[in-house]
Scaffold this motif. Structure first.
Motif: not given
Length: 565
Positions: A42, A46, A71, A74
């Motif tokens: 993740v 990001k 993922l 998210q």
């Protein structure tokens, strides 16, 4: 139009960021294969979102990897399952305005001026209202921050039960098999009539010969170690190496007519200084000439006992040391000239104390060194008292005692020899030697209180041997082969054990103890779970009633000694 990039499975995040940076399109589609490196963390996603925002790019993720899609959702990325999909699987909601942001809304409307009818007065209420109106500040209400939905993974109990129950069943079976193999532990005490057996015999430990029962020779190991040390020491002794005064004396004999003989080294005393004669002389006896007493006389050269100018004494009378006081008056020496040649010269020499201290220091260090080496060499061997032999092989000093020197170097070489042997093997060897001297149906064993004690009689390390006197305190009884009994009883039941032991000749009963007592009365196939002991009985022992675990043939109370298998 979207710019599409097809990523490799092992493509790193740094490479993807470079593609985004160099793209000319504001909207980029990234096609990512299953289990690609980008979708494994993740953190990577990001970082991708952060860099895209930095370059004002919109990122769309296309992948069939379920975990990767979760993922990506998210972190707020738009996700498609394929290029041909018309609708995204996940699309982040529109960003909400910040609470502190001020939004200005102008409520005034631009109106096209209309011509007033003539003769009619038109009153516009909006104009009056608009006069009090201004730009109105409207602040957005606080909205909860958006959080991505976490997928719920359902636990498959059916699948788990299919795995767990076979494992539990197999574990239980293994435990039961292990208990069956390990348990029980069995101790069997065999009762035999025995007599004390005390014997003293001579034996030899040899480092060159192999063990020989007929010659009472047991093989040992002669450890021969040498070590040398050399060090420099300071000389502290003082000695006068100056010249010795010398001269000539005339020795007179007024005592009697008999001649007097004085050997070399006879001491003469004058002015509290001692001198010695350089040769042996015989002084003639007294004679009478013309009515006068004429003493016998002879000349002898003398030398001062020590160097120094103090021995340059004046001419005069010298007393002969060692003669009785009466004779010293009649027999004496006389010098007609002063003694000369004495002078002082004090130098530093090696004293006896210097030499002894240096030797003691090196010897101690050598002995400690050899002792440590010996400990390593004899770790598993028996070393008897008074068998360690230390010899000084070489002692070499750069200066002798009383020799002039400011310092000296001392070198010492030491040798240590000792005979070592295996004690348990030696004890068994002695037992075998003694068993050759008793009937074949008898055996010698060692109880807990029995001993085999070797005592050094003579060390012959030059011949690589050690002569011993061996004192034996043991038991003699009917022969029972303990190892054969243990081997034969493996795997047998309680009934079979009793039948087997009752057939052995020369025993007076036995006891069988199972541990735990509630387990199957059977000996396992592991020899380590079976212990067979001999328990010696004295012939005069009073019979007692057998216990529930004692064989019916047991007639006597056991002696306190327990045999070693």
């Amino acid at each position: 139009m979207d710019e599409i990039y097809y990523l490799e499975p092992d493509e790193e995040i740094t490479s993807v960021i470079d593609k985004i940076k160099n793209s000319k399109s504001n909207r980029i589609s990234l096609v990512v294969p299953r289990e690609a490196t980008l979708l494994q963390s993740v953190v990577n996603l990001k970082l991708l979102v952060k860099e895209a925002a930095k370059f004002s790019k919109e990122i769309v993720l296309v992948t069939s990897d379920k975990i990767g899609r979760n993922l990506a959702a998210q972190v707020g990325l738009t996700v498609f399952d394929s290029i041909k999909s018309g609708r995204p699987i996940y699309q982040p909601p529109a960003s909400l305005p910040d609470e502190q942001e001020i939004i200005e809304i102008d409520m005034r409307k631009e109106e096209v001026p209309q011509a007033k009818p003539k003769g009619v007065q038109v009153h516009h209420f909006q104009e009056e209202a608009h006069k009090g109106w201004s730009k109105k500040e409207i602040r957005p209400t606080s909205q909860p921050s958006w959080k991505p939905h976490k997928p719920v993974v359902e636990f498959d109990w059916k699948k788990t039960r299919k795995i767990i129950w076979p494992l539990i069943t197999a574990s239980i079976l293994l435990i039961l098999i292990g208990l069956f193999l390990i348990l029980p532990k069995v101790t069997i005490k065999i009762k035999v009539l025995a007599q004390n057996y005390d014997k003293t015999l001579e034996a030899k430990i040899s480092a060159e010969e192999s063990s020989n029962l007929s010659e009472n020779t047991f093989s040992g190991n002669l450890i021969d170690l040498t070590s040398e040390k050399e060090d420099k020491f300071t000389a502290t002794g003082k000695k006068n190496l100056g010249g010795k005064a010398s001269g000539t004396l005339t020795v007179y004999n007024y005592w009697d007519s008999n001649p007097q003989t004085f050997p070399t080294g006879t001491k003469f005393l004058s002015s509290s200084k001692t001198f010695v004669s350089k040769s042996s002389v015989t002084v003639p006896g007294t004679s009478i000439r013309g009515g006068n007493i004429v003493p016998g006389n002879v000349n002898v050269d003398i030398e001062a006992e020590n160097a120094g100018e103090d021995y340059n004494v004046k001419s005069g009378r010298f007393t002969i040391v060692g003669l009785p006081a009466a004779q010293q008056e009649k027999i004496y020496g006389q010098s007609n000239k002063d003694l000369t040649g004495g002078f002082s010269k004090e130098v530093t020499v090696v004293s006896q104390q210097d030499y002894d201290q240096a030797k003691d220091k090196l010897t101690k260090e050598l002995n400690d060194d050899l002792k440590n080496q010996l400990k390593e060499k004899t770790n598993d061997l028996e070393i008897l008292d008074k068998t360690v032999q230390n010899d000084t092989v070489e002692t070499k000093s750069s200066a002798n005692v009383d020799q002039e020197a400011n310092d000296f170097t001392l070198k010492i070489k030491e040798r240590t020899r000792v005979m070592g042997f295996n004690k348990s093997g030696f004890d068994q060897f002695i037992v075998e030697v003694l068993e050759k001297q008793i009937p074949q149906d008898k055996m010698i064993t060692l109880g807990l209180d029995d001993t085999i004690v070797p005592v050094v009689k003579e060390t012959k390390y030059d011949e690589k041997s050690l002569n011993l006197e061996v004192h034996v305190k043991a038991k003699i009884s009917s022969k029972v082969d303990i190892e054969k009994v243990k081997k034969d009883l493996l795997g047998k039941s309680n009934t079979a054990i009793n039948n087997y032991l009752n057939k052995i000749d020369g025993i007076n009963g036995f006891e069988i103890k199972f541990s735990p007592s509630w387990w199957l009365k059977r000996i396992s196939n592991f020899q380590r779970n079976l212990k067979v002991e001999l328990e010696y009985m004295n012939e005069e022992t009073i019979p007692v009633a057998p216990s529930s675990e004692v064989s019916p043939s047991l007639p006597a109370t056991p002696a306190s000694t327990e045999a070693l298998p």
